[in-house]
Scaffold this motif. Structure first.
Motif, PDB file in Angstrom:
ATOM      1  N   LYS B  11      16.350   8.017 -11.925  1.00 47.36           N
ATOM      2  CA  LYS B  11      16.711   6.884 -11.070  1.00 47.36           C
ATOM      3  C   LYS B  11      15.982   6.972  -9.743  1.00 47.36           C
ATOM      4  CE  LYS B  11      21.312   6.074 -12.900  1.00 47.36           C
ATOM      5  NZ  LYS B  11      22.725   6.434 -12.730  1.00 47.36           N
ATOM      6  N   ARG B  12      15.877   8.217  -9.238  1.00 45.21           N
ATOM      7  CA  ARG B  12      15.248   8.402  -7.938  1.00 45.21           C
ATOM      8  C   ARG B  12      13.763   8.038  -8.011  1.00 45.21           C
ATOM      9  NH1 ARG B  12      14.290  13.429  -5.726  1.00 45.21           N
ATOM     10  NH2 ARG B  12      15.561  14.319  -7.336  1.00 45.21           N
ATOM     11  N   THR B  13      13.059   8.490  -9.072  1.00 44.74           N
ATOM     12  CA  THR B  13      11.625   8.233  -9.149  1.00 44.74           C
ATOM     13  C   THR B  13      11.324   6.769  -9.431  1.00 44.74           C
ATOM     14  OG1 THR B  13      11.649   8.896 -11.445  1.00 44.74           O
ATOM     15  CG2 THR B  13      10.917  10.549  -9.860  1.00 44.74           C
ATOM     16  N   SER B  14      12.277   6.064 -10.049  1.00 47.09           N
ATOM     17  CA  SER B  14      11.989   4.675 -10.353  1.00 47.09           C
ATOM     18  C   SER B  14      12.327   3.743  -9.190  1.00 47.09           C
ATOM     19  CB  SER B  14      12.755   4.237 -11.600  1.00 47.09           C
ATOM     20  OG  SER B  14      14.128   4.253 -11.311  1.00 47.09           O
ATOM     21  N   ARG B  15      12.891   4.317  -8.110  1.00 47.27           N
ATOM     22  CA  ARG B  15      13.194   3.488  -6.953  1.00 47.27           C
ATOM     23  C   ARG B  15      11.891   2.943  -6.356  1.00 47.27           C
ATOM     24  NH1 ARG B  15      15.654   6.941  -2.643  1.00 47.27           N
ATOM     25  NH2 ARG B  15      17.120   7.481  -4.264  1.00 47.27           N
ATOM     26  N   TRP B  16      11.947   1.742  -5.880  1.00 48.96           N
ATOM     27  CA  TRP B  16      10.725   1.130  -5.371  1.00 48.96           C
ATOM     28  C   TRP B  16      10.260   1.856  -4.120  1.00 48.96           C
ATOM     29  CZ3 TRP B  16       9.362  -2.211  -1.132  1.00 48.96           C
ATOM     30  CH2 TRP B  16       8.093  -2.787  -1.306  1.00 48.96           C
ATOM     31  N   ARG B  17       8.997   2.332  -4.150  1.00 48.54           N
ATOM     32  CA  ARG B  17       8.525   3.144  -3.032  1.00 48.54           C
ATOM     33  C   ARG B  17       7.335   2.505  -2.328  1.00 48.54           C
ATOM     34  NH1 ARG B  17       7.312   8.976  -4.362  1.00 48.54           N
ATOM     35  NH2 ARG B  17       6.174   8.080  -6.077  1.00 48.54           N
ATOM     36  N   GLY B  18       7.204   1.205  -2.459  1.00 47.89           N
ATOM     37  CA  GLY B  18       6.051   0.551  -1.852  1.00 47.89           C
ATOM     38  C   GLY B  18       6.282   0.096  -0.424  1.00 47.89           C
ATOM     39  N   TRP B  19       7.476   0.355   0.133  1.00 52.93           N
ATOM     40  CA  TRP B  19       7.768  -0.209   1.453  1.00 52.93           C
ATOM     41  C   TRP B  19       6.892   0.337   2.590  1.00 52.93           C
ATOM     42  CZ3 TRP B  19       9.391   2.987   5.280  1.00 52.93           C
ATOM     43  CH2 TRP B  19       9.950   4.206   4.909  1.00 52.93           C
ATOM     44  N   PRO B  20       6.458   1.638   2.580  1.00 53.62           N
ATOM     45  CA  PRO B  20       5.584   2.060   3.683  1.00 53.62           C
ATOM     46  C   PRO B  20       4.273   1.270   3.709  1.00 53.62           C
ATOM     47  CG  PRO B  20       6.403   3.982   2.501  1.00 53.62           C
ATOM     48  CD  PRO B  20       6.742   2.791   1.675  1.00 53.62           C
ATOM     49  N   VAL B  21       3.748   0.951   2.516  1.00 57.57           N
ATOM     50  CA  VAL B  21       2.497   0.183   2.454  1.00 57.57           C
ATOM     51  C   VAL B  21       2.716  -1.190   3.098  1.00 57.57           C
ATOM     52  CG1 VAL B  21       0.719  -0.742   0.922  1.00 57.57           C
ATOM     53  CG2 VAL B  21       1.837   1.390   0.344  1.00 57.57           C
ATOM     54  N   LEU B  22       3.820  -1.818   2.753  1.00 59.76           N
ATOM     55  CA  LEU B  22       4.109  -3.147   3.323  1.00 59.76           C
ATOM     56  C   LEU B  22       4.283  -3.065   4.839  1.00 59.76           C
ATOM     57  CD1 LEU B  22       6.553  -5.103   0.998  1.00 59.76           C
ATOM     58  CD2 LEU B  22       4.142  -5.485   1.428  1.00 59.76           C
ATOM     59  N   LEU B  23       4.963  -2.025   5.281  1.00 64.68           N
ATOM     60  CA  LEU B  23       5.185  -1.838   6.719  1.00 64.68           C
ATOM     61  C   LEU B  23       3.852  -1.738   7.464  1.00 64.68           C
ATOM     62  CD1 LEU B  23       7.294  -1.017   9.032  1.00 64.68           C
ATOM     63  CD2 LEU B  23       6.650   1.314   8.466  1.00 64.68           C
ATOM     64  N   PHE B  24       2.944  -0.919   6.920  1.00 59.87           N
ATOM     65  CA  PHE B  24       1.659  -0.719   7.591  1.00 59.87           C
ATOM     66  C   PHE B  24       0.758  -1.956   7.469  1.00 59.87           C
ATOM     67  CE2 PHE B  24       2.795   3.855   7.116  1.00 59.87           C
ATOM     68  CZ  PHE B  24       2.789   4.162   8.463  1.00 59.87           C
ATOM     69  N   ILE B  25       0.890  -2.700   6.377  1.00 60.33           N
ATOM     70  CA  ILE B  25       0.142  -3.964   6.282  1.00 60.33           C
ATOM     71  C   ILE B  25       0.615  -4.899   7.399  1.00 60.33           C
ATOM     72  CG2 ILE B  25      -0.127  -6.077   4.897  1.00 60.33           C
ATOM     73  CD1 ILE B  25      -0.178  -4.307   2.386  1.00 60.33           C
ATOM     74  N   GLY B  26       1.914  -4.901   7.648  1.00 58.17           N
ATOM     75  CA  GLY B  26       2.471  -5.723   8.746  1.00 58.17           C
ATOM     76  C   GLY B  26       1.900  -5.314  10.091  1.00 58.17           C
ATOM     77  N   LEU B  27       1.809  -3.987  10.308  1.00 60.04           N
ATOM     78  CA  LEU B  27       1.244  -3.497  11.575  1.00 60.04           C
ATOM     79  C   LEU B  27      -0.210  -3.940  11.726  1.00 60.04           C
ATOM     80  CD1 LEU B  27       2.344   0.221  12.104  1.00 60.04           C
ATOM     81  CD2 LEU B  27       2.999  -1.768  13.424  1.00 60.04           C
ATOM     82  N   ALA B  28      -0.976  -3.792  10.626  1.00 60.01           N
ATOM     83  CA  ALA B  28      -2.393  -4.178  10.675  1.00 60.01           C
ATOM     84  C   ALA B  28      -2.535  -5.672  10.957  1.00 60.01           C
ATOM     85  CB  ALA B  28      -3.074  -3.818   9.354  1.00 60.01           C
ATOM     86  N   LEU B  29      -1.692  -6.471  10.337  1.00 62.82           N
ATOM     87  CA  LEU B  29      -1.756  -7.925  10.593  1.00 62.82           C
ATOM     88  C   LEU B  29      -1.430  -8.232  12.051  1.00 62.82           C
ATOM     89  CD1 LEU B  29      -0.118  -9.412   7.360  1.00 62.82           C
ATOM     90  CD2 LEU B  29      -2.514  -9.532   8.054  1.00 62.82           C
ATOM     91  N   ALA B  30      -0.443  -7.510  12.597  1.00 64.68           N
ATOM     92  CA  ALA B  30      -0.101  -7.707  14.012  1.00 64.68           C
ATOM     93  C   ALA B  30      -1.307  -7.370  14.888  1.00 64.68           C
ATOM     94  CB  ALA B  30       1.093  -6.841  14.383  1.00 64.68           C
ATOM     95  N   GLY B  31      -2.028  -6.321  14.518  1.00 63.28           N
ATOM     96  CA  GLY B  31      -3.225  -5.949  15.269  1.00 63.28           C
ATOM     97  C   GLY B  31      -4.303  -7.006  15.170  1.00 63.28           C
ATOM     98  N   ILE B  32      -4.465  -7.575  13.973  1.00 59.60           N
ATOM     99  CA  ILE B  32      -5.482  -8.627  13.791  1.00 59.60           C
ATOM    100  C   ILE B  32      -5.125  -9.841  14.641  1.00 59.60           C
ATOM    101  CG2 ILE B  32      -6.405 -10.299  12.122  1.00 59.60           C
ATOM    102  CD1 ILE B  32      -6.181  -8.024  10.008  1.00 59.60           C
ATOM    103  N   PHE B  33      -3.855 -10.237  14.611  1.00 62.76           N
ATOM    104  CA  PHE B  33      -3.447 -11.405  15.414  1.00 62.76           C
ATOM    105  C   PHE B  33      -3.458 -11.089  16.913  1.00 62.76           C
ATOM    106  CE2 PHE B  33      -1.467 -12.661  11.275  1.00 62.76           C
ATOM    107  CZ  PHE B  33      -2.271 -13.776  11.084  1.00 62.76           C
ATOM    108  N   GLY B  34      -3.430  -9.797  17.247  1.00 63.87           N
ATOM    109  CA  GLY B  34      -3.518  -9.405  18.658  1.00 63.87           C
ATOM    110  C   GLY B  34      -4.956  -9.245  19.129  1.00 63.87           C
ATOM    111  N   HIS B  35      -5.889  -9.709  18.340  1.00 62.13           N
ATOM    112  CA  HIS B  35      -7.328  -9.675  18.676  1.00 62.13           C
ATOM    113  C   HIS B  35      -7.827  -8.256  18.954  1.00 62.13           C
ATOM    114  CE1 HIS B  35      -7.134 -14.016  18.813  1.00 62.13           C
ATOM    115  NE2 HIS B  35      -6.124 -13.934  19.658  1.00 62.13           N
TER     116      HIS B  35
END
Lengths: 274, 56
Positions: B11-35
């Motif tokens: 159960k533990r290994t099948s838990r969705w573990r993609g959230w750090p990737v999404l978090l960092f994609i959000g940070l990168a997008l914020a940086g892009i929009f921040g010029h």
């Protein structure tokens, strides 16, 4: 090993192919490399993530774009780019293949791996923030090799500007070159702030190395193949593991796992590399 | 045939573990929009002589 050296060579050539695409050069430098490569290199086509973060520390801004980019790379692959893409890692790997008359050094990295976190915190973030000077870049041996020496060789004007710091840089580079012959990847083990950052992501990265503990006999064969001086069977999620996959060729009870998609549901056994 | 129950490890290994990737994609997008790309480009293009150990 040969496959990895080939990938590293291609990465080093592409990262420093400025002469091949001079028209593209200015635009590409807005993008950060996912590895350590000096952007002051005459042929560099991208931006060094370390130099960039340091610049943002000096101008007192948070580099969201670079942190986000490194976070995505680290969260998927962990420190894999250190082993497979980094040109300075490639140079160290080549140096370590030079034959040495006496026995080469074997050091347990875990004992000293905290040093790179001190470098990360002090030399890379705190001192630049306080002094407004990029002190890590000033002392960086990769920068000396990829930018300092080529520029001094190419330009007589710059040669006339050589100051005391240049000789300090040369001494640091010489120390790491000698150390690389005796010990595998000394810079990656003890000094690289990018490796330290990626290493933190090793704990949760999508690509992982797994040990079948039911079958592992702790024979130590995998230890001998590890270029980072680790014991893979004890801690495969170590912050020092660069996912080079050398240990996989020595033991059938080690395997690399990765999800089919970076955001996929779970890590599952993917392939065995021998 | 009854379906075997999944262990807590599974159960533990099948838990969705993609959230750090999404978090960092959000940070990168914020940086892009921040010029931030322009700042990165400017810093990477200008040759820092003191970083090369040149000059005083």
């Amino acid at each position: 090993m040969r496959r990895r050296l080939g990938t590293q060579l291609i990465s080093a050539v592409v990262a420093n192919s400025g002469l091949a695409a001079p028209g593209l050069l200015p635009g590409l430098k807005a993008c950060s490399y996912p590895f350590f490569n000096c952007y002051a290199c005459p042929l560099a086509i991208g931006a060094c993530p370390i130099g960039t973060i340091q610049h943002f520390a000096i101008i007192r801004r948070v580099p969201l774009l670079v942190v986000g980019f490194l976070g995505v790379v680290g969260s998927i692959w962990g420190r894999m780019s250190c082993a497979w893409l980094c040109p300075f890692g490639f140079v160290q790997d080549l140096l370590h293949r030079i034959p040495w008359p006496r026995r080469k050094l074997q050091v347990d990295t875990r004992r000293w791996s905290w040093v790179k976190y001190v470098v990360l915190a002090v030399l890379f973030l705190v001192i630049p923030y306080i002094t407004l000077e990029p002190w890590f870049c000033k002392l960086c041996p990769a920068g000396t090799l990829e930018a300092g020496l080529p520029w001094v060789a190419l330009s007589g004007t710059l040669r006339g500007l050589i100051g005391p710091i240049f000789w300090v840089k040369i001494a640091i580079l010489a120390a790491f070159v000698l150390a690389s012959v005796l010990l595998s990847r000394p810079f990656c083990r003890f000094a690289c702030p990018l490796g330290a950052t990626y290493g933190l992501a090793n704990r949760w990265s999508r690509v992982q190395i797994e040990v079948d503990h039911d079958k592992c006999t702790s024979c130590g064969k995998c230890d001998k193949s590890c270029p980072m001086g680790l014991r893979p069977y004890l801690d495969v999620k170590s912050t020092d593991c660069i996912r080079c996959e050398e240990c996989l060729g020595t033991c059938e009870h080690l395997k690399i796992t990765s999800p089919k998609l970076p955001l996929g549901p779970a890590a599952e056994p993917a392939r065995r590399t021998r | 045939m009854p379906t075997p129950e999944r262990s807590s490890e599974q159960k533990r290994t099948s838990r969705w573990r993609g959230w750090p990737v999404l978090l960092f994609i959000g940070l990168a997008l914020a940086g892009i929009f921040g010029h931030e790309a322009a700042e990165i480009l400017l810093n990477a293009t200008l040759l820092c002589l003191s970083c090369l150990g040149l000059g005083r």
